[in-house]
Write an enzyme that holds these catalytic residues in place. Structure first.
Site, PDB file in Angstrom:
ATOM      1  N   SER A   8      31.027  38.128  51.362  1.00 54.64           N
ATOM      2  CA  SER A   8      32.110  38.427  50.264  1.00 54.64           C
ATOM      3  C   SER A   8      32.313  39.977  50.358  1.00 54.64           C
ATOM      4  CB  SER A   8      31.596  38.256  49.082  1.00 54.64           C
ATOM      5  OG  SER A   8      32.125  38.890  47.998  1.00 54.64           O
ATOM      6  N   HIS A  33      35.238  35.911  52.618  1.00 56.64           N
ATOM      7  CA  HIS A  33      35.367  35.933  51.254  1.00 56.64           C
ATOM      8  C   HIS A  33      36.341  36.495  50.619  1.00 56.64           C
ATOM      9  CE1 HIS A  33      34.068  33.074  47.908  1.00 56.64           C
ATOM     10  NE2 HIS A  33      33.929  33.885  47.501  1.00 56.64           N
ATOM     11  N   ASP A  35      37.425  37.996  46.868  1.00 56.44           N
ATOM     12  CA  ASP A  35      37.120  37.850  45.397  1.00 56.44           C
ATOM     13  C   ASP A  35      38.182  38.200  44.471  1.00 56.44           C
ATOM     14  OD1 ASP A  35      34.467  36.098  45.392  1.00 56.44           O
ATOM     15  OD2 ASP A  35      33.755  37.792  45.897  1.00 56.44           O
ATOM     16  N   MET A  37      40.117  38.909  40.879  1.00 50.79           N
ATOM     17  CA  MET A  37      39.938  38.801  39.619  1.00 50.79           C
ATOM     18  C   MET A  37      40.843  39.621  39.226  1.00 50.79           C
ATOM     19  SD  MET A  37      35.699  39.829  39.866  1.00 50.79           S
ATOM     20  CE  MET A  37      34.791  39.309  41.179  1.00 50.79           C
ATOM     21  N   HIS A  66      38.911  32.973  46.508  1.00 46.53           N
ATOM     22  CA  HIS A  66      38.189  32.157  45.377  1.00 46.53           C
ATOM     23  C   HIS A  66      39.202  33.419  44.163  1.00 46.53           C
ATOM     24  CE1 HIS A  66      34.919  32.089  42.909  1.00 46.53           C
ATOM     25  NE2 HIS A  66      35.398  31.773  42.371  1.00 46.53           N
ATOM     26  N   MET A  68      39.792  33.711  40.721  1.00 47.64           N
ATOM     27  CA  MET A  68      39.234  33.513  39.899  1.00 47.64           C
ATOM     28  C   MET A  68      40.252  34.253  39.016  1.00 47.64           C
ATOM     29  SD  MET A  68      35.723  35.033  40.747  1.00 47.64           S
ATOM     30  CE  MET A  68      35.647  35.857  41.906  1.00 47.64           C
ATOM     31  N   MET A 137      29.620  27.760  41.191  1.00 45.93           N
ATOM     32  CA  MET A 137      29.300  29.358  41.079  1.00 45.93           C
ATOM     33  C   MET A 137      28.038  29.411  40.511  1.00 45.93           C
ATOM     34  SD  MET A 137      31.480  31.790  41.793  1.00 45.93           S
ATOM     35  CE  MET A 137      31.004  32.277  41.378  1.00 45.93           C
ATOM     36  N   ASP A 175      27.812  29.988  45.539  1.00 46.65           N
ATOM     37  CA  ASP A 175      28.686  31.280  45.525  1.00 46.65           C
ATOM     38  C   ASP A 175      27.755  32.336  43.738  1.00 46.65           C
ATOM     39  OD1 ASP A 175      30.209  34.162  45.684  1.00 46.65           O
ATOM     40  OD2 ASP A 175      31.678  32.939  44.727  1.00 46.65           O
TER      41      ASP A 175
HETATM   42  C1  DX5 Z   1      30.983  36.806  41.787  1.00 49.75           C
HETATM   43  C2  DX5 Z   1      31.688  35.833  42.675  1.00 49.75           C
HETATM   44  C3  DX5 Z   1      31.074  36.497  44.115  1.00 49.75           C
HETATM   45  C4  DX5 Z   1      30.584  37.362  44.600  1.00 49.75           C
HETATM   46  C5  DX5 Z   1      29.246  37.442  45.066  1.00 49.75           C
HETATM   47  O1  DX5 Z   1      32.188  36.060  40.614  1.00 49.75           O
HETATM   48  O2  DX5 Z   1      32.676  35.186  42.950  1.00 49.75           O
HETATM   49  O3  DX5 Z   1      32.234  35.906  45.754  1.00 49.75           O
HETATM   50  O4  DX5 Z   1      30.768  38.592  45.166  1.00 49.75           O
HETATM   51  O5  DX5 Z   1      28.532  37.805  45.218  1.00 49.75           O
HETATM   52  P1  DX5 Z   1      26.422  38.202  45.148  1.00 49.75           P
HETATM   53  O6  DX5 Z   1      26.288  37.649  46.033  1.00 49.75           O
HETATM   54  O7  DX5 Z   1      26.458  39.495  45.065  1.00 49.75           O
HETATM   55  O8  DX5 Z   1      26.268  37.488  44.191  1.00 49.75           O
HETATM   56 ZN    ZN Z   2      33.560  34.649  45.167  1.00 48.11          ZN
END
Ligand code: DX5
Ligand code: ZN
Length: 217
Positions: A8, A33, A35, A37, A66, A68, A137, A175
């Site tokens: 990620s 990956h 992320d 948000m 991903h 969010m 998750m 994840d």
């Molecule tokens: C959290 C993200 C993850 C995050 C994982 O909301 O969706 O992808 O980057 O990070 P680690 O591996 O540090 O838990």
């Molecule tokens: Zn993620």
């Protein structure tokens, strides 16, 4: 499908993104990956299209996006244009989940649904055959570096069992809080893709850590 790893970029060094992309290209990582948000669906804001497009310029592997974010349908086309190869929306953010999945697939890319830790896997049962992937998750979404929630194992096994008949090719991605300690048990439980943020980018030698996690299989 063999077992894959998707580091990620949330835990990457944003001042040196090109360097981290090149490291991932050289490494045994399978996907990048990404992320996204929005500060609404999750209590944090990560980055948007300009950053993703910059990553796409250097990434030589698929971008696993991903989302969010609330009402993700508004932005599917923009994420495809920014270079997404796989898009995951959260079941909790999609009242018309079937339509959202069809929307992603209409662009010819892979479609996934992500589930929060409290969300039962039954929520995707009726769309399982339409899906390429389910992202379970293993922490509450919003932040990297959180502690892995052990109930995840049960959910992987349940989902693999349900998918046996309806979609045996289903990709299960995990994840949150993944590291070299729990990676093998996760693969053994039926997961195909492990996302790892802080375990990879927080280590002294990220390339070696990626290799180590892949070798556990
Ligand atoms: C959290 C993200 C993850 C995050 C994982 O909301 O969706 O992808 O980057 O990070 P680690 O591996 O540090 O838990
Ligand atoms: Zn993620």
């Amino acid at each position: 499908m063999k077992n894959l790893i998707a580091p990620s970029l949330l835990s990457a060094n944003f001042a040196e993104l090109k360097k981290d992309c090149e490291m991932l290209n050289r490494s045994e990582a399978d996907w990048f990956h990404i992320d996204i948000m929005d500060g609404m669906f999750v209590p944090n804001i990560s980055f948007g299209f300009p950053v993703m497009k910059a990553i796409k310029r250097y990434a030589q592997k698929p971008l696993d996006v991903h989302l969010m974010i609330e009402a993700p349908d508004r932005y599917i086309k923009d994420f495809v244009d920014a270079g997404a190869d796989i898009i995951c929306v959260h079941a909790e953010a999609c009242p018309h989940l079937h339509r959202s999945i069809q929307n992603i697939k209409s662009f010819g890319i892979k479609a996934g649904v992500a589930l929060n830790p409290h969300t039962p896997i039954q929520i995707v049962e009726n769309v399982l055959e339409d899906l390429d992937m389910v992202l379970i998750m293993s922490v509450n979404p919003g932040f990297g570096g959180q502690k892995f929630i052990p109930n995840t194992y049960k959910k992987i096994q349940q989902l693999r069992e349900v998918a046996k008949n309806t979609n045996p090719e289903l990709i299960i991605e995990i994840d949150g809080g993944v590291d070299s300690e729990n990676a093998k048990s996760l693969y053994d439980s039926g997961a195909n893709v492990l996302v790892a943020g802080s375990a990879v980018f927080g280590s002294d030698n990220p390339e070696k850590t990626i290799k180590e996690i892949k070798q556990l299989v």
